[in-house]
Design an enzyme around this catalytic site. Structure first.
Site, PDB file in Angstrom:
ATOM      1  N   HIS A 705       8.934 -13.339   9.013  1.00 23.42           N
ATOM      2  CA  HIS A 705       9.752 -14.486   9.435  1.00 23.42           C
ATOM      3  C   HIS A 705       8.904 -15.642   9.933  1.00 23.42           C
ATOM      4  CE1 HIS A 705      12.138 -10.845   9.569  1.00 23.42           C
ATOM      5  NE2 HIS A 705      13.110 -11.607   9.129  1.00 23.42           N
ATOM      6  N   CYS A 737      10.002  -7.362   5.422  1.00 25.07           N
ATOM      7  CA  CYS A 737      11.194  -7.773   4.672  1.00 25.07           C
ATOM      8  C   CYS A 737      10.735  -8.516   3.416  1.00 25.07           C
ATOM      9  CB  CYS A 737      12.094  -8.655   5.551  1.00 25.07           C
ATOM     10  SG  CYS A 737      13.775  -8.863   4.915  1.00 25.07           S
TER      11      CYS A 737
HETATM   12  N1  GLN Z   1      14.890  -6.836  -1.809  1.00 24.61           N
HETATM   13  C1  GLN Z   1      15.306  -7.909  -0.991  1.00 24.61           C
HETATM   14  C2  GLN Z   1      14.223  -8.953  -0.873  1.00 24.61           C
HETATM   15  O1  GLN Z   1      13.089  -8.633  -0.880  1.00 24.61           O
HETATM   16  C3  GLN Z   1      15.682  -7.438   0.381  1.00 24.61           C
HETATM   17  C4  GLN Z   1      16.207  -8.576   1.227  1.00 24.61           C
HETATM   18  C5  GLN Z   1      16.587  -8.193   2.622  1.00 24.61           C
HETATM   19  O2  GLN Z   1      16.261  -7.152   3.106  1.00 24.61           O
HETATM   20  N2  GLN Z   1      17.283  -9.065   3.306  1.00 24.61           N
HETATM   21  O3  GLN Z   1      14.491 -10.116  -0.758  1.00 24.61           O
HETATM   22 ZN    ZN Z   2      14.986  -7.015   4.926  1.00 23.29          ZN
END
Ligand code: GLN
Ligand code: ZN
Length: 767
Positions: A705, A737
């Site tokens: 983030h 993420c």
């Molecule tokens: N596979 C998705 C990505 O990488 C997962 C997104 C998420 O966890 N919000 O964007």
């Molecule tokens: Zn995520």
């Protein structure tokens, strides 16, 4: 609006109205203000116009209790904190103008006067809205420091509209605050009750008739101390009310722990949620209601977009009337959680639209319900008949084959065989991955060219072939980059996706999409959830061609990438004519077909994201299993139980706040789970160990983030911490993420460091 007891006049009330503007005017103005393109005065003008149109709309619809102070530039909890001077020194010390101090708390500040991060942001109960968590330290001097509620009340009055100011209740405020010093909620009772009393005095002077205190915290499981805190607060606040009447508004559930106490206190109105409050009617039946109070019955759903079922609502209302209860017909919660109006939807046909009610249309529903309820005999009224017909002939939403498939689901299909332990051995042999395998969560940076390619295709400026050629080139670049960096399990990059739910919704039968149906998520951010209109099924593969193409470019395993059924459901407006469990199972079967198609086409690792699984956990712990986990976890198992032992199933979750549902997560029976851990100081590791977590895990080693590039030593420190609690054979190394919001340069650097750290750690481990 002050009925004598027993008069049983019917009124209407709205708990809160959307405020971002029907075309998101507030969002755009605010963002311009942030970029210094417009002045504070210009922003105030936009805000004023939005408030005015909301009030007038409600007034014209004949709403009796119209809210004010439900407007916010960012968030109402933040407004309340600022109103009572609950402003940490790091923000007040910046010495900015009040509006900018406010925005500094909301978004952080970086500039001439300093560098501070924003307050924490949290999900607002079980909604997709997020509130700012105010902070109290031992030095916080609580006082009535602002004028927003008074100003907005006066503003409406000048337009000829008497409003009911809405304020976060003292109890909910004290329960949701973060205490950074030694003092806790109990230490602030006197101060807080004092400022609420002062607020009442001020409103008395201004001529307000009613005030709404929002106390949603009451719908959660409460302890005796909680109830004692509530009582102590209102013991002081209620005697200060003088001529002003007080509505205690609750929503998002029933108040089973507090009901009896609350009806005995000197409130003039009590707002109860009859939509989500499963025990609300029962509570009223068992304990009665007092005739000297108004019952604000939340019967028009503030969270979903379907038309109200007048037949059911009116029979509930007449049940209340027969008990001699003075009822106000209200929304179940603020209408903030639904879009503005159907008027801006030009693409969907009237055949669909007539089944929906957004905020503005809900006002009409309230007014019609008031008329019908007041009329006594309503069965022959046109509005009633039209409404009833809506529920009798909903077209093209039923698909017999989908129904049958769901009805044939038997217990066996939820169990993947062989069991995990055996699969783990088979998969280690199949993939021969190194210790601490490295991977990413799926998306790679969505650069401007990626977005414009998608838009050009959508707007028919390029044809399908051009669209595909571009995306294939992107995939090839992405695969080459990952190989160069040295990652072990690759992804195709998700360049074809705008959003992880919309992408699938658009390809599934049973889904509808709106054009302008935005709902505020936090601050200036809005989401446009798709609508599950009917039975959901898949007509053809949705992702196979991209994944298969990507796999041809590398000898390393390419992860198939899907969104799970619970997340797809949780980020859509669900149906109300069938259960969410049934809807989710339908989606699960569609995703299951996709999983099996990917496998058939040579994809050996498949990730099924359940980013939003945690967030719809019921507010009361006692409901967690029966109301949710008992079908949500099986829905996920349904997706992958059909694959071979050597096919590896991954899942990913965004918030690691699932410490308390670790066994349920393990029970999803995935082979690998990656999740967001870097922001929570890896607390979750302890509970993984305590619960003897079997699934292999990749607790994200750095926070995506932020644009900051993590260093190799930093990542190694994180890995070492993880290795204290996790068996090395089970540990994966990955960001926390997807990378879609990040830039290319920082992503490349971060991933290089990630791979380097994993390599060094491997050598150390083997030595
Ligand atoms: N596979 C998705 C990505 O990488 C997962 C997104 C998420 O966890 N919000 O964007
Ligand atoms: Zn995520």
């Amino acid at each position: 609006m002050n009925p004598k007891s027993g008069s049983q006049v019917v009124f209407t009330s709205v708990s809160g109205y959307p405020r971002v503007g029907a075309l998101r005017e507030l969002k755009f103005s605010t963002e311009k203000y942030f970029k210094k393109e417009i002045s504070a005065a210009a922003l105030q003008e936009t805000a004023k116009a939005i408030r005015k149109s909301g009030w007038q709309c409600q007034k014209n619809s004949g709403i009796d209790f119209i809210p004010s102070n439900d407007f916010s530039f960012y968030d109402n909890m933040l407004d309340t904190a600022v109103l009572f001077n609950i402003i940490p020194k790091r923000y007040s010390g910046l010495a900015l103008p009040p509006l900018d101090t406010y925005f500094a708390m909301a978004r952080g500040y970086q500039g001439k006067k300093g560098d501070v991060k924003a307050l924490a942001m949290k999900k607002w109960f079980n909604t997709n809205y997020h509130y700012m968590v105010p902070e109290m330290d031992d030095e916080t001097g609580v006082k009535l420091a602002g004028a927003k509620p008074f100003d907005e009340y006066k503003e409406a009055k000048e337009l000829g509209i008497q409003t009911k100011p809405v304020i976060t209740g003292a109890f909910t405020l004290l329960k949701l605050l973060r205490y950074t010093g030694k003092k806790t909620a109990a230490d602030y009772v006197k101060d807080i009750a004092g400022v609420y009393s002062e607020l009442l005095t001020r409103f008395n002077k201004l001529g307000a008739e009613w005030i709404q205190f929002d106390e949603p915290y009451l719908v959660q499981d409460l302890t005796e101390q909680d109830m004692a805190l509530f009582e102590r607060l209102y013991e002081t606040i209620l005697p200060a009310k003088n001529h002003v009447k007080i509505l205690l508004q609750t929503y998002f559930g029933d108040i089973r722990d507090a009901y009896r106490k609350i009806i005995s206190l000197d409130f003039d109105g009590i707002g109860l949620d009859f939509i989500e409050g499963k025990q609300t009617l029962d509570l009223v039946n068992r304990n009665g209601f007092t005739q000297d109070k108004l019952l604000f019955a939340g019967v028009v759903n503030g969270k979903n977009i379907w038309r109200n079922h007048y037949g059911k609502t009116l029979s509930l209302l007449s049940e209340l009337k027969n008990k001699g209860i003075n009822t106000v017909i209200g929304t179940s919660c603020s209408l903030l959680h639904v879009p503005y109006t159907l008027k801006n939807e030009n693409k969907l046909s009237g055949e669909y639209l007539k089944h929906f009610a957004f905020a503005e249309e809900k006002l009409t529903e309230l007014a019609e319900l008031k008329m019908l309820a007041g009329a006594g005999e309503y069965h022959n009224a046109d509005t009633f008949k039209t409404n009833t017909a809506l529920f009798q002939n909903r077209t093209n939403c039923y698909d017999q084959s989908v129904r049958e498939r769901v009805s044939k689901i038997n217990e066996k299909i939820f169990t993947r065989l062989p069991a995990f332990a055996e699969r783990e051995i088979i998969q280690k042999k199949t993939f021969k991955l190194p210790l601490f395998p490295t991977t990413t969560i799926g998306s790679f940076p969505q650069t401007a060219d990626v977005k414009s390619n998608r838009n050009a295709f959508k707007n028919k400026q390029i044809n399908e072939e051009q669209y595909i050629v571009f995306n294939r080139r992107k995939i090839a670049e992405c695969v080459a980059l990952q190989e160069k960096i040295g990652l072990d399990v690759l992804v195709h990059g998700e360049f074809e996706r705008n959003d992880m739910v919309e992408y699938f919704g658009e390809q599934l039968n049973g889904y509808l999409f709106t054009e302008k149906a935005w709902v505020q998520s936090y601050g200036t951010r809005c989401v446009k959830p798709p609508i599950i209109w009917g039975d959901v099924s898949r007509s053809q593969p949705m992702t196979v061609k991209w994944s298969v193409y990507a796999q041809t470019l590398t000898s390393k395993p390419m992860k198939g990438m899907l969104t799970g059924p619970v997340t797809i459901l949780n980020w859509s407006f669900p149906r109300e004519d069938i259960s969410v469990k049934e809807s989710t199972y339908q989606i699960a079967l569609a995703i299951r077909d996709e999983v099996l198609d990917l496998e058939k086409n040579g994809i050996k690792i498949i990730q099924v994201d359940e980013a939003a699984l945690r967030e719809k956990l019921p507010l009361r712990k006692s409901d967690w299993n029966s109301e949710y986990l008992d079908w949500a976890i099986p829905a996920f198992r349904l997706v992958h139980s059909g694959v071979k032992a050597e096919t590896q199933i991954h899942t990913h979750m965004c918030y690691s706040e699932f410490t308390d549902i670790i066994p349920a997560i393990d029970n999803m029976d995935a082979d690998v789970i990656t999740f967001e851990a870097s922001r929570s100081d890896l607390q979750i590791l302890n509970s993984l160990k305590e619960n003897n977590f079997k699934t292999e895990v990749g607790p994200g080693v750095y926070d995506i983030h932020s644009p900051r590039v993590p260093t190799v030593p930093e990542i190694k420190t994180a890995l070492n911490k993880m290795l204290e609690k996790i068996n090395p054979e089970k540990l994966w190394v990955n960001p926390d993420c997807g990378l879609k919001t990040r830039g290319v340069a920082e992503t490349t650097e971060s991933l290089k460091n990630l791979v380097q750290a994993a390599k060094e750690q491997r050598h150390q481990q083997i030595k």
